[in-house]
Design an enzyme around this catalytic site. Structure first.
Site, short mmCIF file in Angstrom:
data_model
loop_
_atom_site.label_atom_id
_atom_site.label_comp_id
_atom_site.label_asym_id
_atom_site.label_seq_id
_atom_site.Cartn_x
_atom_site.Cartn_y
_atom_site.Cartn_z
N HIS A 179 0.46 -11.73 2.11
CA HIS A 179 -0.62 -11.02 1.42
C HIS A 179 -1.25 -11.83 0.29
O HIS A 179 -2.44 -11.66 -0.01
CB HIS A 179 -0.06 -9.71 0.84
CG HIS A 179 -1.10 -8.66 0.62
ND1 HIS A 179 -0.79 -7.32 0.56
CD2 HIS A 179 -2.43 -8.72 0.45
CE1 HIS A 179 -1.89 -6.61 0.36
NE2 HIS A 179 -2.89 -7.44 0.28
N TYR A 205 0.82 -1.22 0.00
CA TYR A 205 0.00 0.00 0.00
C TYR A 205 0.86 1.27 0.00
O TYR A 205 0.37 2.35 -0.30
CB TYR A 205 -0.91 0.04 1.23
CG TYR A 205 -1.92 -1.07 1.33
CD1 TYR A 205 -2.16 -1.96 0.28
CD2 TYR A 205 -2.64 -1.26 2.51
CE1 TYR A 205 -3.08 -2.98 0.40
CE2 TYR A 205 -3.58 -2.27 2.63
CZ TYR A 205 -3.79 -3.14 1.58
OH TYR A 205 -4.70 -4.16 1.71
#
Length: 279
Positions: A102, A44
């Site tokens: 992730h 991110y």
């Protein structure tokens, strides 16, 4: 098998696509409103911004549950350990409450390549060692299918404490939910409103609108509550202070949880990443 300790808070402030001043401001607002759990990821690119927002809020580090995630380009033992160290530095903390792999695949690796399995198992070994070193307090995964979990459980004594996946009434992953429940892996819902491609269809769903009217709450609150009822924990993102407050209210405003039942829709319409093709 050893289980990763601890249950999750019911609602996390999500930070996907928030960066820079917007991310810092929204983080500070979320903490001031009463959020005490935050979800981010190295991919991110906002961990430093979040650290600034947390510092500005004045909330003590030990009172905030922080999750971050290992990116696909960080898979493998050495890369994973280095990536975790970097995330800790960017977040200005000595530990993470939860660290997730992730994605089951590795960056720039063909989906069908057996290297995906090898690298994610190396990454999981790194998370096991990070637990022993006190760098993280819980270890988990994100976007793992049943077979990815089966392979991990067959090679490790440590059970992931969480599998964070897309979950909403249009993407009810029943087989995955059953498997995780049987193996004491908590499912955590992300994108409870869908991605931008699916938000409007979910917010205008007839069952959602019925529950919204019966409870006197917004359609978004119905969907977030549905996710929390279904698996116990959800991640909801907004940079709008009013919506942040509205999302947080979902932990309190519902008097009759059965009226938020929208499980009649068993479609599996994924609006986000689809990990099913990763070897």
């Amino acid at each position: 098998m050893e289980e990763a300790a601890g249950s999750l808070p019911p609602l996390f402030f999500g930070t996907f696509q928030l960066r820079g001043e917007e991310a810092s401001r929204a983080t500070q607002q979320a903490m001031e409103l009463g959020y005490r759990a935050i979800d981010t990821a190295s991919i991110y690119r906002n961990e430093e911004d979040i650290a600034m927002g947390l510092a500005a809020s004045g909330v003590r580090r030990e009172d905030v549950f922080i999750t971050s995630k290992l990116a696909p380009n960080e898979q493998g033992y050495s890369k994973a350990m280095s990536a975790l160290t970097s995330s800790l530095q960017r977040l200005n903390t000595s530990y993470l409450d939860l660290y997730l792999i992730h994605w089951p695949g590795a960056a720039k690796t063909p989906l069908e390549s057996p290297a995906n399995k090898r690298l994610r198992l190396e990454s999981w070994q790194a998370l096991e060692d990070a637990l022993k070193l006190g760098m993280i307090r819980r270890a988990g995964v994100s976007n793992f299918c049943v077979r990815h979990l089966q392979e991990l459980l067959a090679c490790s004594e440590l059970v992931p404490c969480v599998n964070q996946v897309e979950l909403h009434p249009a993407c009810f992953q029943e087989e995955l939910l059953r498997f995780c429940e049987a193996h004491k892996v908590q499912v955590q819902a992300y994108s409870p409103l869908g991605s931008p491609a699916g938000v409007q269809s979910l917010l205008s769903n007839a069952d959602v609108l019925r529950a919204s009217k019966e409870e006197g709450v917004s359609a978004a609150q119905v969907l977030i509550r549905w996710a929390m009822q279904t698996c116990g924990s959800a991640v909801a993102r907004s940079s709008n202070e009013q919506r942040l407050a509205e999302n947080l209210e979902t932990t309190q405003v519902f008097e009759h949880d059965e009226s938020t039942d929208t499980q009649g829709n068993r479609l599996v319409t994924k609006y986000c990443w689809d990990p099913s093709g990763v070897a």
